[in-house]
Design an enzyme around this catalytic site. Sequence first.
Site, PDB file in Angstrom:
ATOM      1  N   GLU A  21      -8.611   2.080  -9.675  1.00  0.00           N
ATOM      2  CA  GLU A  21      -9.810   2.690  -9.069  1.00  0.00           C
ATOM      3  C   GLU A  21      -9.997   4.157  -9.453  1.00  0.00           C
ATOM      4  OE1 GLU A  21     -10.048   1.997  -4.885  1.00  0.00           O
ATOM      5  OE2 GLU A  21      -9.929  -0.167  -5.093  1.00  0.00           O
ATOM      6  N   GLU A  66      -7.385  -6.966  -5.659  1.00  0.00           N
ATOM      7  CA  GLU A  66      -7.316  -6.610  -4.237  1.00  0.00           C
ATOM      8  C   GLU A  66      -8.480  -7.249  -3.511  1.00  0.00           C
ATOM      9  OE1 GLU A  66      -6.875  -2.435  -3.035  1.00  0.00           O
ATOM     10  OE2 GLU A  66      -5.609  -2.081  -4.799  1.00  0.00           O
TER      11      GLU A  66
HETATM   12  C1  BG6 Z   1      -8.109   0.309  -2.426  1.00  0.00           C
HETATM   13  C2  BG6 Z   1      -6.796   0.896  -2.850  1.00  0.00           C
HETATM   14  O1  BG6 Z   1      -9.071   1.273  -2.650  1.00  0.00           O
HETATM   15  O2  BG6 Z   1      -8.301   0.030  -1.088  1.00  0.00           O
HETATM   16  C3  BG6 Z   1      -5.635   0.646  -1.899  1.00  0.00           C
HETATM   17  O3  BG6 Z   1      -6.462   0.485  -4.147  1.00  0.00           O
HETATM   18  C4  BG6 Z   1      -6.103   0.769  -0.463  1.00  0.00           C
HETATM   19  O4  BG6 Z   1      -4.610   1.526  -2.220  1.00  0.00           O
HETATM   20  C5  BG6 Z   1      -7.212  -0.251  -0.229  1.00  0.00           C
HETATM   21  O5  BG6 Z   1      -5.104   0.625   0.494  1.00  0.00           O
HETATM   22  C6  BG6 Z   1      -7.738  -0.273   1.194  1.00  0.00           C
HETATM   23  O6  BG6 Z   1      -8.173   1.006   1.559  1.00  0.00           O
HETATM   24  P1  BG6 Z   1      -7.667   1.669   2.897  1.00  0.00           P
HETATM   25  O7  BG6 Z   1      -8.268   3.033   2.910  1.00  0.00           O
HETATM   26  O8  BG6 Z   1      -8.153   0.809   3.998  1.00  0.00           O
HETATM   27  O9  BG6 Z   1      -6.170   1.691   2.810  1.00  0.00           O
END
Ligand code: BG6
Length: 467
Positions: free
Chosen positions: A165, A368
């Site tokens: 990202e 993810e």
């Molecule tokens: C993504 C990242 O942007 O979102 C992760 O790659 C992150 O590292 C995930 O944990 C969820 O975001 P957040 O802010 O809820 O932890």
Amino acid sequence: MYHKRIKKFPDNFLFGAGTSSFQVEGGIKEGGRGTAVHDLKKPKKGITDFSVASDHYHRFEEDIDLMKELGLDSYRFSISWTRILPDGKNINEEGVEFYNRLIQKLTDSGIKPIVTIYHFEYPKALVDNYKGWLSRESIDDYVNFAGILFENYGDRVKHWLTINEQDHLLKIPERIGFPEEMTGLEYERNAQIANYNMCVAGARVTKLCHEMIPDAKIAPVVNPMPAIPASNLPADLIASMEFNELATYYILDLNCRGEYSPVYRKYLEDRDIFPQINDEDMKLMRDNPPDFIAVNYYMNQTAADSDKEEINLRGREVFVSEEEGIYKIVKNEHIPQTDWGWNICPEGLKIAVMDIYNRYQLPMLITENGLGAYDRLEDGKIHDDYRIDYISRHLSQIKDCIGMGYPVFGYSAWSFIDLVSGREGMDKRYGFVYVNRDNNDLKDMSRIKKDSYYWYKKTIAERGENL
Ligand code: BG6
């Protein structure tokens, strides 16, 4: 479109889950690890820092046993740059050995490692030395770091991810390493220089990966939030298209085609922040496209036209809800939201897959996707049916995409185990496995399987027939 659905996911589809080093490992002062830029950022009041996290650094063997029991085909994790190169320059054998043991344990357990080379963790020493990504020296240091990983782990790791990202990273000063005082035009201009340098670095590492590990595949990780138009007005459709250009495709166009998209170039030129580029770099990017595209998907957006006639500089706003004269993000009454206001739209994942494929014709790995929620431990159990609902609906969209012929070869849920959320500490949990600690009390850090763990285990065993 109605079409015949596939019964199961293909046998070689990778059902996985992921984490990132700084969010899960802890042990930040152990094993010779150096200081990363974000180590210095004080968290919000009441929120934990990353020093202990989920203590995976000490418990990775127990955690991998849980992965094996779950039936994971793959595990995506990142390597802490400062464990390998504490000062960004000199190698720390203890760090190399730590990941060696972790990767060996995974492969011995029949789990494919998918490695993110750089997931938000950047050595502070390189910011002190030469202002980090503002200097081209960072390109060389990143390539050196990646080369060490390829040499040591390339025999077992066949899927690599260059930068997680990048778009997001650039807007967060404590991760990119820009000083707190930097704002406005100065921030935007520097972010573009860093963005360009990171794209060049990504292309060099892609080339190196192909040279050093010919049977490996490598990709950048993007975070699309595909916008749909707020109405049937043509201007709203254009606004949603422009949002997608400015939020997602600008990076992929550089990564996959070695070019600035026309909309993005114009956007930068209008604001006088187009970076200095050179033909050799652009050719390097063109000649070294990725093998696939890694997609992190959490939410979509809805965009309407912004009829203002002005040009604004945003500085470091992480999420830009209005670009005057281009688009404004609006609420969509059909789309529910999480406790943190993130839109829940499984169809958005299908939209992202279709659009990305139509533009680049590359295979995709979902790296993810998951639900951040307040989980409650009750009588030793966590009944997270909301997470099962979220993941099953998103996986079902992937199953549909595969049935339609789109080459998606794996899904890595976020996250395997509870970890420290980027900004919300331990309140916002994502894992299939609960970690018994909270923001202020480390308790016993024991691992407890949530209901979603058992559900995912069954889903993997049935190869998604239930979806
Ligand atoms: C993504 C990242 O942007 O979102 C992760 O790659 C992150 O590292 C995930 O944990 C969820 O975001 P957040 O802010 O809820 O932890």
